[in-house]
Write an enzyme that holds these catalytic residues in place. Structure first.
Site: not given
Ligand code: AP5
Length: 221
Positions: A162, A129, A90
């Site tokens: 969340r 979500r 990241r």
């Molecule tokens: P993390 O959990 O990795 O959060 P993120 O990258 O912000 O990603 P999300 O989980 O929010 O989203 P996603 O892209 O996976 O989407 P999802 O499939 O869930 O990290 C959280 C925290 O941890 C960070 O902020 C940081 O603090 C820390 N962290 C983690 N890794 C780190 C690192 N490497 N370095 C430093 N800190 C770190 O989908 C989202 C929603 O949309 C769901 O409800 C889903 O059902 C819906 N959805 C999905 N696809 C679609 C679609 N095509 N159409 C409509 N709805 C959809």
């Protein structure tokens, strides 16, 4: 089919949703750093204590904690039969450390898949979500609702929001993404590993596009 992939993209771009589907289809490991950190916070472990405040505010957890975490999974042989790293790397330092770890362990990365979604769609997705604290399954109102209101289809646990999906925190996460994570797109572009997916369609449409891109990677190498 063995594949070594990293998934990149802003919060809510669908990395987790697509990683679960692809890992199942290819029978490879899905490692989500977000899930690992959330479990650590829930367990009250040392890692969780160190990560909690950063996560609550939508900031990144310090690089050395994440690099150590991935290094230990690699050393334990967890990634030897193929993997999707979801949410790591990241930052550019994380991407460089990962490259060094791979060289040291004789692992070759096949693609860095970037999911492209606009900010408005991201805010819409994250405000709808819900997730299961037990098995981490993700739901969405109105696009992916559980069979019974508020209850996980897989294990009957009560679904939760969340804390970092609150709109002001989401806006900060987007800002942090642009400032700290976006530069790794160029890192992987320069390594000729970047594969971009237009990810605004339905989960199934995005999955079909992903399968197509991943099969091209197989042909290329
Ligand atoms: P993390 O959990 O990795 O959060 P993120 O990258 O912000 O990603 P999300 O989980 O929010 O989203 P996603 O892209 O996976 O989407 P999802 O499939 O869930 O990290 C959280 C925290 O941890 C960070 O902020 C940081 O603090 C820390 N962290 C983690 N890794 C780190 C690192 N490497 N370095 C430093 N800190 C770190 O989908 C989202 C929603 O949309 C769901 O409800 C889903 O059902 C819906 N959805 C999905 N696809 C679609 C679609 N095509 N159409 C409509 N709805 C959809």
């Amino acid at each position: 089919m063995k594949k070594n992939l990293v998934f990149l993209g802003p919060p809510g771009s669908g990395k987790g949703t697509q990683a679960v589907k692809l890992a199942q289809k290819l029978n490879i490991v899905h490692l989500s750093t977000g899930d690992i950190l959330r479990n650590a916070v829930n367990d009250g472990s040392q890692l969780g204590k160190e990560a909690e405040t950063y996560m609550k505010n939508g900031e990144l957890v310090p690089d050395h904690l994440l690099v150590g975490l991935i290094e230990s999974r690699l050393a334990a042989g967890e990634l030897k039969d193929g993997f999707i790293l979801d949410g790591f790397p990241r930052t550019v330092p994380q991407a460089k450390s990962l490259k060094e770890m791979f060289v040291k362990n004789g692992v070759s990365l096949e693609a860095a898949v970037l999911f492209q979604v606009g900010d408005d769609e991201i805010v819409r997705r994250l405000s709808g979500r819900w997730f299961c604290p037990k098995c981490q399954a993700t739901y969405n109102y109105p696009t992916n609702v559980p069979k019974q209101e508020g209850v996980c289809d897989h294990d009957g646990a009560q679904l939760q929001r969340r804390p970092d999906d609150e709109e002001s925190v989401v806006r900060n996460r987007l800002e942090v993404y642009r400032r700290q994570t976006k530069p790794i797109e160029d890192f992987y572009r320069n390594e000729s590993l970047l594969t971009e997916i237009e990810a605004e369609g339905s989960p199934e449409e995005v999955f079909q596009a992903l399968l197509q891109e991943v099969s091209k990677v197989a042909v290329k190498r």
